[in-house]
Design a protein around this motif. Structure first.
Motif, PDB file in Angstrom:
ATOM      1  N   ALA A 109       0.855  -1.196   0.000  1.00 25.15           N
ATOM      2  CA  ALA A 109       0.000   0.000   0.000  1.00 25.15           C
ATOM      3  C   ALA A 109       0.884   1.235   0.000  1.00 25.15           C
ATOM      4  O   ALA A 109       1.804   1.342   0.821  1.00 25.15           O
ATOM      5  N   THR A 110       0.608   2.148  -0.912  1.00 24.45           N
ATOM      6  CA  THR A 110       1.362   3.402  -0.983  1.00 24.45           C
ATOM      7  C   THR A 110       0.423   4.578  -0.809  1.00 24.45           C
ATOM      8  O   THR A 110      -0.597   4.680  -1.496  1.00 24.45           O
ATOM      9  N   MET A 111       0.771   5.453   0.127  1.00 20.72           N
ATOM     10  CA  MET A 111       0.004   6.662   0.382  1.00 20.72           C
ATOM     11  C   MET A 111       0.920   7.863   0.222  1.00 20.72           C
ATOM     12  O   MET A 111       2.090   7.806   0.613  1.00 20.72           O
ATOM     13  N   ASN A 112       0.395   8.909  -0.357  1.00 17.02           N
ATOM     14  CA  ASN A 112       1.185  10.105  -0.616  1.00 17.02           C
ATOM     15  C   ASN A 112       0.663  11.293   0.169  1.00 17.02           C
ATOM     16  O   ASN A 112      -0.524  11.376   0.483  1.00 17.02           O
ATOM     17  N   LEU A 140       4.959   3.740   2.406  1.00 19.18           N
ATOM     18  CA  LEU A 140       4.766   2.437   1.797  1.00 19.18           C
ATOM     19  C   LEU A 140       4.644   1.393   2.897  1.00 19.18           C
ATOM     20  O   LEU A 140       5.505   1.321   3.767  1.00 19.18           O
ATOM     21  N   ILE A 141       3.571   0.622   2.859  1.00 17.50           N
ATOM     22  CA  ILE A 141       3.411  -0.510   3.769  1.00 17.50           C
ATOM     23  C   ILE A 141       3.554  -1.763   2.921  1.00 17.50           C
ATOM     24  O   ILE A 141       2.759  -1.986   1.989  1.00 17.50           O
ATOM     25  N   THR A 142       4.546  -2.562   3.201  1.00 21.00           N
ATOM     26  CA  THR A 142       4.780  -3.767   2.411  1.00 21.00           C
ATOM     27  C   THR A 142       4.069  -4.957   3.037  1.00 21.00           C
ATOM     28  O   THR A 142       3.826  -4.998   4.253  1.00 21.00           O
ATOM     29  N   ALA A 143       3.704  -5.915   2.183  1.00 16.74           N
ATOM     30  CA  ALA A 143       3.081  -7.165   2.643  1.00 16.74           C
ATOM     31  C   ALA A 143       1.963  -6.879   3.639  1.00 16.74           C
ATOM     32  O   ALA A 143       1.995  -7.325   4.795  1.00 16.74           O
ATOM     33  N   SER A 144       0.982  -6.127   3.196  1.00 21.42           N
ATOM     34  CA  SER A 144      -0.070  -5.644   4.100  1.00 21.42           C
ATOM     35  C   SER A 144      -0.852  -6.801   4.736  1.00 21.42           C
ATOM     36  O   SER A 144      -0.953  -7.901   4.182  1.00 21.42           O
ATOM     37  N   ARG A 145      -1.400  -6.493   5.914  1.00 19.42           N
ATOM     38  CA  ARG A 145      -2.200  -7.442   6.676  1.00 19.42           C
ATOM     39  C   ARG A 145      -3.563  -6.826   6.966  1.00 19.42           C
ATOM     40  O   ARG A 145      -3.696  -5.605   6.964  1.00 19.42           O
ATOM     41  N   ALA A 146      -4.540  -7.645   7.248  1.00 20.68           N
ATOM     42  CA  ALA A 146      -5.868  -7.121   7.583  1.00 20.68           C
ATOM     43  C   ALA A 146      -5.795  -6.143   8.756  1.00 20.68           C
ATOM     44  O   ALA A 146      -6.538  -5.161   8.813  1.00 20.68           O
ATOM     45  N   ALA A 147      -4.870  -6.396   9.678  1.00 21.88           N
ATOM     46  CA  ALA A 147      -4.731  -5.531  10.854  1.00 21.88           C
ATOM     47  C   ALA A 147      -4.198  -4.138  10.505  1.00 21.88           C
ATOM     48  O   ALA A 147      -4.244  -3.225  11.343  1.00 21.88           O
ATOM     49  N   ASP A 148      -3.717  -3.955   9.275  1.00 23.81           N
ATOM     50  CA  ASP A 148      -3.253  -2.630   8.852  1.00 23.81           C
ATOM     51  C   ASP A 148      -4.419  -1.724   8.472  1.00 23.81           C
ATOM     52  O   ASP A 148      -4.224  -0.529   8.203  1.00 23.81           O
ATOM     53  N   LEU A 154      -7.365   3.249   4.594  1.00 25.49           N
ATOM     54  CA  LEU A 154      -6.857   2.019   3.990  1.00 25.49           C
ATOM     55  C   LEU A 154      -7.685   0.843   4.473  1.00 25.49           C
ATOM     56  O   LEU A 154      -7.899   0.669   5.673  1.00 25.49           O
ATOM     57  N   MET A 155      -8.144   0.045   3.518  1.00 27.39           N
ATOM     58  CA  MET A 155      -8.820  -1.200   3.864  1.00 27.39           C
ATOM     59  C   MET A 155      -8.027  -2.351   3.247  1.00 27.39           C
ATOM     60  O   MET A 155      -7.772  -2.357   2.035  1.00 27.39           O
ATOM     61  N   VAL A 156      -7.630  -3.309   4.079  1.00 20.25           N
ATOM     62  CA  VAL A 156      -6.910  -4.485   3.620  1.00 20.25           C
ATOM     63  C   VAL A 156      -7.840  -5.673   3.773  1.00 20.25           C
ATOM     64  O   VAL A 156      -8.231  -6.034   4.883  1.00 20.25           O
TER      65      VAL A 156
END
Lengths: 115, 112
Positions: free
Chosen positions: B19-22, B75-83, B108-110
């Motif tokens: 996930a990438t946020m700017n 940048l959040i790599t290898a996202s998880r539902a808890a993110d 953000l919804m994972v």
């Protein structure tokens, strides 16, 4: 305590009522901030204390809002004659060092609903 | 008024994706910070990057800062539902200002 504690967690006020929101910062934290967060928005700055001195109150939306930190620890945000537009989450944050050079620790907030 | 603007406002991804946020901001800064907020909770400090730094890592988080463009990315790599949460950037002004100024956030919804 281990974190920033805010009370009450929820407050419902009738329009025109006065409310007082309390913040217990982390012991020894010099800086204390109050923010207002409307639904779906980012937090908006209200006021800042360094110890007991209120150094910046430029964000307070009207003279109905008043904050104090008389002994440099616990702080109270008071809202007089509440209006519906005051409905929001009020967040308190504290920091060990002044001037934003480190991350802030936030409390869970007080959700104020004015009916 | 809010200093920063996050992009996108909302992001939905599958677990395991990145996930990438700017974040863009308007005035000179001393540092830029990212915070996470779970629904109905307070903000949690994630990472701080100073104006003389260009990149910083913390676990699965990577933050970049481009002061010439007045922008940052998370940048959040290898996202998880808890993110799943809202993510906010916040800036501290480069002058003698004290307070953090927040942007509007990215929700953000994972999905598991």
């Amino acid at each position: 305590g281990a974190g920033v504690s805010q009370s009450p967690r929820y407050k419902v006020a009738k329009r025109g009522q006065d409310v007082a929101l309390r913040c217990d910062p982390i012991s020894g934290h010099v800086s204390l901030f109050w923010y207002q967060q409307a639904l779906g928005q980012g937090p908006e700055f209200l006021t800042y204390f360094q110890n007991e001195a209120q150094l910046d109150k430029s964000g307070l939306p009207s003279d109905r809002f008043f904050a104090e930190r008389p002994e440099g620890s616990v702080s109270t945000l008071k809202i007089q004659r509440t209006q519906q537009e005051d409905s929001a989450v009020y967040l308190c944050a504290s920091s060990l060092v002044p001037v934003g050079r480190d991350g802030y620790t936030f409390g869970s907030g007080t959700r104020l609903t004015v009916v | 008024s809010q200093q920063g603007e996050e992009d996108p406002q909302a992001l939905s991804i599958q677990e395991g994706e990145n996930a990438t946020m700017n974040c863009s901001y308007k005035t000179s800064i001393n540092n830029l910070q990212w915070y996470r907020q779970n629904s109905g909770r307070g903000l949690v400090h994630l990472i701080l990057i100073r104006s003389n730094e260009r990149e910083k890592h913390s676990g699965r988080l990577r933050v970049t800062l481009d002061t010439s463009k007045k922008s940052s990315s998370l940048l959040i790599t290898a996202s998880r539902a808890a993110d799943t949460a809202s993510y906010f950037c916040a800036t501290v002004p480069g002058d003698a200002g004290n307070m953090l100024t927040f942007g509007g956030g990215t929700r953000l919804m994972v999905k598991p």
